[in-house]
Motif scaffolding. Structure first.
Motif, PDB file in Angstrom:
ATOM      1  N   ARG A  39       5.829 -35.941  34.033  1.00  0.00           N
ATOM      2  CA  ARG A  39       6.553 -36.829  33.178  1.00  0.00           C
ATOM      3  C   ARG A  39       6.693 -36.009  32.074  1.00  0.00           C
ATOM      4  O   ARG A  39       5.646 -35.548  31.273  1.00  0.00           O
ATOM      5  CB  ARG A  39       5.405 -38.176  33.048  1.00  0.00           C
ATOM      6  CG  ARG A  39       5.259 -38.915  34.174  1.00  0.00           C
ATOM      7  CD  ARG A  39       4.174 -40.074  34.180  1.00  0.00           C
ATOM      8  NE  ARG A  39       4.287 -40.846  33.070  1.00  0.00           N
ATOM      9  CZ  ARG A  39       5.100 -42.207  33.169  1.00  0.00           C
ATOM     10  NH1 ARG A  39       5.836 -42.333  34.321  1.00  0.00           N
ATOM     11  NH2 ARG A  39       5.326 -42.800  32.096  1.00  0.00           N
ATOM     12  N   ILE A  40       7.994 -36.237  31.500  1.00  0.00           N
ATOM     13  CA  ILE A  40       8.487 -35.587  30.287  1.00  0.00           C
ATOM     14  C   ILE A  40       8.764 -36.532  29.184  1.00  0.00           C
ATOM     15  O   ILE A  40       9.513 -37.421  29.442  1.00  0.00           O
ATOM     16  CB  ILE A  40       9.665 -34.590  30.619  1.00  0.00           C
ATOM     17  CG1 ILE A  40       8.977 -33.691  31.672  1.00  0.00           C
ATOM     18  CG2 ILE A  40      10.116 -33.705  29.300  1.00  0.00           C
ATOM     19  CD1 ILE A  40      10.323 -32.809  32.127  1.00  0.00           C
ATOM     20  N   LEU A  41       8.324 -36.702  28.102  1.00  0.00           N
ATOM     21  CA  LEU A  41       8.562 -37.260  27.075  1.00  0.00           C
ATOM     22  C   LEU A  41       9.013 -36.390  25.730  1.00  0.00           C
ATOM     23  O   LEU A  41       8.472 -35.503  25.227  1.00  0.00           O
ATOM     24  CB  LEU A  41       7.288 -38.089  26.623  1.00  0.00           C
ATOM     25  CG  LEU A  41       7.728 -38.947  25.188  1.00  0.00           C
ATOM     26  CD1 LEU A  41       8.404 -40.182  25.687  1.00  0.00           C
ATOM     27  CD2 LEU A  41       6.094 -39.854  25.106  1.00  0.00           C
ATOM     28  N   LEU A  42      10.017 -36.834  25.017  1.00  0.00           N
ATOM     29  CA  LEU A  42      10.658 -36.343  23.865  1.00  0.00           C
ATOM     30  C   LEU A  42      10.305 -37.098  22.786  1.00  0.00           C
ATOM     31  O   LEU A  42      10.567 -38.321  22.697  1.00  0.00           O
ATOM     32  CB  LEU A  42      12.038 -36.131  23.832  1.00  0.00           C
ATOM     33  CG  LEU A  42      12.824 -35.517  25.004  1.00  0.00           C
ATOM     34  CD1 LEU A  42      14.223 -35.172  24.927  1.00  0.00           C
ATOM     35  CD2 LEU A  42      12.101 -34.030  25.497  1.00  0.00           C
ATOM     36  N   THR A  43       9.307 -36.700  21.711  1.00  0.00           N
ATOM     37  CA  THR A  43       9.036 -37.455  20.684  1.00  0.00           C
ATOM     38  C   THR A  43       8.803 -36.903  19.512  1.00  0.00           C
ATOM     39  O   THR A  43       9.107 -35.541  19.425  1.00  0.00           O
ATOM     40  CB  THR A  43       7.513 -38.151  20.965  1.00  0.00           C
ATOM     41  OG1 THR A  43       7.408 -39.061  20.082  1.00  0.00           O
ATOM     42  CG2 THR A  43       6.562 -36.875  21.038  1.00  0.00           C
ATOM     43  N   ARG A  44       8.545 -37.381  18.474  1.00  0.00           N
ATOM     44  CA  ARG A  44       8.439 -36.889  16.886  1.00  0.00           C
ATOM     45  C   ARG A  44       6.960 -37.112  16.428  1.00  0.00           C
ATOM     46  O   ARG A  44       6.511 -38.371  16.520  1.00  0.00           O
ATOM     47  CB  ARG A  44       9.326 -37.284  16.129  1.00  0.00           C
ATOM     48  CG  ARG A  44       9.426 -36.854  14.633  1.00  0.00           C
ATOM     49  CD  ARG A  44      10.306 -37.456  13.776  1.00  0.00           C
ATOM     50  NE  ARG A  44      11.852 -37.398  14.191  1.00  0.00           N
ATOM     51  CZ  ARG A  44      12.386 -38.494  14.569  1.00  0.00           C
ATOM     52  NH1 ARG A  44      11.636 -39.600  14.671  1.00  0.00           N
ATOM     53  NH2 ARG A  44      13.578 -38.281  14.841  1.00  0.00           N
ATOM     54  N   ILE A  45       6.338 -36.039  15.919  1.00  0.00           N
ATOM     55  CA  ILE A  45       5.175 -36.193  15.272  1.00  0.00           C
ATOM     56  C   ILE A  45       5.442 -36.212  13.695  1.00  0.00           C
ATOM     57  O   ILE A  45       5.966 -35.406  13.376  1.00  0.00           O
ATOM     58  CB  ILE A  45       4.139 -35.000  15.624  1.00  0.00           C
ATOM     59  CG1 ILE A  45       3.612 -34.874  17.205  1.00  0.00           C
ATOM     60  CG2 ILE A  45       3.012 -35.244  14.848  1.00  0.00           C
ATOM     61  CD1 ILE A  45       2.928 -33.897  17.463  1.00  0.00           C
ATOM     62  N   PRO A  46       4.796 -37.288  13.289  1.00  0.00           N
ATOM     63  CA  PRO A  46       5.280 -37.573  11.776  1.00  0.00           C
ATOM     64  C   PRO A  46       4.779 -36.446  10.715  1.00  0.00           C
ATOM     65  O   PRO A  46       3.681 -35.755  11.189  1.00  0.00           O
ATOM     66  CB  PRO A  46       4.630 -38.712  11.310  1.00  0.00           C
ATOM     67  CG  PRO A  46       4.515 -39.670  12.652  1.00  0.00           C
ATOM     68  CD  PRO A  46       4.432 -38.363  13.710  1.00  0.00           C
ATOM     69  N   HIS A  47       5.660 -36.038   9.805  1.00  0.00           N
ATOM     70  CA  HIS A  47       5.399 -34.813   9.095  1.00  0.00           C
ATOM     71  C   HIS A  47       5.105 -33.485   9.748  1.00  0.00           C
ATOM     72  O   HIS A  47       4.682 -32.503   9.134  1.00  0.00           O
ATOM     73  CB  HIS A  47       3.950 -35.253   8.158  1.00  0.00           C
ATOM     74  CG  HIS A  47       4.029 -36.515   7.463  1.00  0.00           C
ATOM     75  ND1 HIS A  47       5.202 -36.834   6.477  1.00  0.00           N
ATOM     76  CD2 HIS A  47       3.592 -37.724   7.694  1.00  0.00           C
ATOM     77  CE1 HIS A  47       4.884 -37.973   6.216  1.00  0.00           C
ATOM     78  NE2 HIS A  47       4.016 -38.412   7.012  1.00  0.00           N
ATOM     79  N   TYR A  48       5.479 -33.583  10.993  1.00  0.00           N
ATOM     80  CA  TYR A  48       5.705 -32.255  11.594  1.00  0.00           C
ATOM     81  C   TYR A  48       6.785 -31.782  12.479  1.00  0.00           C
ATOM     82  O   TYR A  48       7.812 -31.207  11.608  1.00  0.00           O
ATOM     83  CB  TYR A  48       4.371 -32.370  12.786  1.00  0.00           C
ATOM     84  CG  TYR A  48       4.177 -30.913  13.684  1.00  0.00           C
ATOM     85  CD1 TYR A  48       4.085 -29.839  13.091  1.00  0.00           C
ATOM     86  CD2 TYR A  48       4.169 -31.148  15.013  1.00  0.00           C
ATOM     87  CE1 TYR A  48       3.844 -28.740  13.793  1.00  0.00           C
ATOM     88  CE2 TYR A  48       4.197 -29.849  15.975  1.00  0.00           C
ATOM     89  CZ  TYR A  48       3.839 -28.783  15.354  1.00  0.00           C
ATOM     90  OH  TYR A  48       3.911 -27.749  16.048  1.00  0.00           O
ATOM     91  N   LYS A  49       7.142 -31.970  13.548  1.00  0.00           N
ATOM     92  CA  LYS A  49       8.350 -31.850  14.197  1.00  0.00           C
ATOM     93  C   LYS A  49       8.654 -32.291  15.393  1.00  0.00           C
ATOM     94  O   LYS A  49       7.847 -33.067  15.993  1.00  0.00           O
ATOM     95  CB  LYS A  49       8.443 -30.295  14.231  1.00  0.00           C
ATOM     96  CG  LYS A  49       7.497 -29.790  15.370  1.00  0.00           C
ATOM     97  CD  LYS A  49       7.393 -27.920  15.591  1.00  0.00           C
ATOM     98  CE  LYS A  49       7.257 -27.388  14.377  1.00  0.00           C
ATOM     99  NZ  LYS A  49       7.490 -25.747  14.394  1.00  0.00           N
ATOM    100  N   ASN A  50       9.650 -32.368  16.061  1.00  0.00           N
ATOM    101  CA  ASN A  50       9.907 -32.935  17.238  1.00  0.00           C
ATOM    102  C   ASN A  50       9.330 -31.952  18.454  1.00  0.00           C
ATOM    103  O   ASN A  50       9.216 -30.762  18.262  1.00  0.00           O
ATOM    104  CB  ASN A  50      11.558 -32.685  17.627  1.00  0.00           C
ATOM    105  CG  ASN A  50      12.348 -33.611  16.774  1.00  0.00           C
ATOM    106  OD1 ASN A  50      11.961 -34.572  16.126  1.00  0.00           O
ATOM    107  ND2 ASN A  50      13.546 -33.122  16.577  1.00  0.00           N
ATOM    108  N   VAL A  51       8.731 -32.630  19.378  1.00  0.00           N
ATOM    109  CA  VAL A  51       7.949 -31.973  20.642  1.00  0.00           C
ATOM    110  C   VAL A  51       8.326 -32.423  21.884  1.00  0.00           C
ATOM    111  O   VAL A  51       8.735 -33.657  22.070  1.00  0.00           O
ATOM    112  CB  VAL A  51       6.513 -32.128  20.324  1.00  0.00           C
ATOM    113  CG1 VAL A  51       5.810 -31.462  19.020  1.00  0.00           C
ATOM    114  CG2 VAL A  51       6.013 -33.577  20.422  1.00  0.00           C
ATOM    115  N   VAL A  52       8.033 -31.865  22.885  1.00  0.00           N
ATOM    116  CA  VAL A  52       8.125 -32.203  24.145  1.00  0.00           C
ATOM    117  C   VAL A  52       6.804 -32.362  24.814  1.00  0.00           C
ATOM    118  O   VAL A  52       6.074 -31.257  24.978  1.00  0.00           O
ATOM    119  CB  VAL A  52       9.040 -31.109  25.129  1.00  0.00           C
ATOM    120  CG1 VAL A  52       9.204 -31.587  26.634  1.00  0.00           C
ATOM    121  CG2 VAL A  52      10.490 -31.146  24.404  1.00  0.00           C
TER     122      VAL A  52
END
Length: 232
Positions: A39-52
């Motif tokens: 399962r693959i999720l594209l998300t954003r961690i606040p005050h950090y960066k985009n991650v997979v």
């Protein structure tokens, strides 16, 4: 003529977005060599960066594995983090570790070398819990076959448990040549009262570990494919 609202590819996980777009693909299990699912999720961690974020599971043998990759390129600089853990809230801080993150706790002479673990999204307490789980998983057999070694491990685990109990303040040190590790600041955007971040320029050898070469440098026999580097 109707129009559909275009959502960003990477977005925060919030209550307003209760059904994030998760992609599921069939994958080979490296444990039993049968087919499992990733399962693959594209998300954003606040005050950090985009991650997979990738989560693999196999129904046949029960094997599971979680990984995280940066949603962008390797950072131009490496990064060091120093966190003074003093309160229970510090144990709940989110921590992002890449494959290239080394972890040190000098108070108990504890170290996790870079590239010895897959990257992950965890917490400060989660770093300790994973270490305890790894040290104790073979203790039953070790006590029977190597009792002296088992006794030393028990004593070390007790020290780690003391970190979670906050018997005394302690220091968490992270270093990542890829620049892709992170410690959450619960008071952001205000300055973090107990964490310090320092960027540093990588050495030529560290660039080569990441598969980064100048045009004048030979890439060697088997350069690292940066596009497939994991950063969890």
């Amino acid at each position: 003529m109707c129009s559909t609202e275009q959502k960003p590819l990477f977005r925060d996980l919030t209550a307003e977005d209760p059904e994030p777009e998760v992609t599921e693909i069939e994958s080979l299990c490296i444990n039993c060599y049968k087919n499992g699912s990733t399962r693959i999720l594209l998300t954003r961690i606040p005050h950090y960066k985009n991650v997979v974020i990738m989560s693999f599971s196999c129904e046949s043998c029960g094997y599971e594995n979680n990984e995280i990759q940066p949603g962008g390129a390797i950072a131009e600089l490496g990064v060091r983090w120093k966190l003074r853990v003093e309160a229970p809230a510090d144990l709940n801080r989110q921590v992002v570790k890449s494959d290239f993150t080394s972890v040190r706790i000098p108070e108990v002479d504890f170290e996790i070398s870079a590239q010895s673990q897959k990257g992950e999204v965890t917490t400060v307490e989660g770093v300790i819990s994973r270490a305890v789980a790894g040290l104790t998983q073979d203790q039953v057999a070790r006590r029977a076959e190597h009792p002296e070694a088992a006794e030393k491990i028990d004593a070390f685990v007790e020290n780690l448990q003391g970190l979670r109990a906050l018997d005394t303040p302690w220091t968490l040190l992270l270093e990542d040549i890829s620049g892709n590790c992170f410690i959450e600041n619960p008071e952001a955007p205000k300055k973090d009262p107990r964490a310090e971040r320092t960027d540093f320029k990588r050495s030529k050898e560290q660039d080569h570990i990441l598969g980064i070469y100048t045009h004048e440098e030979p890439c060697g026999d088997s350069p690292v494919d940066v596009s497939h580097q994991t950063a969890i």
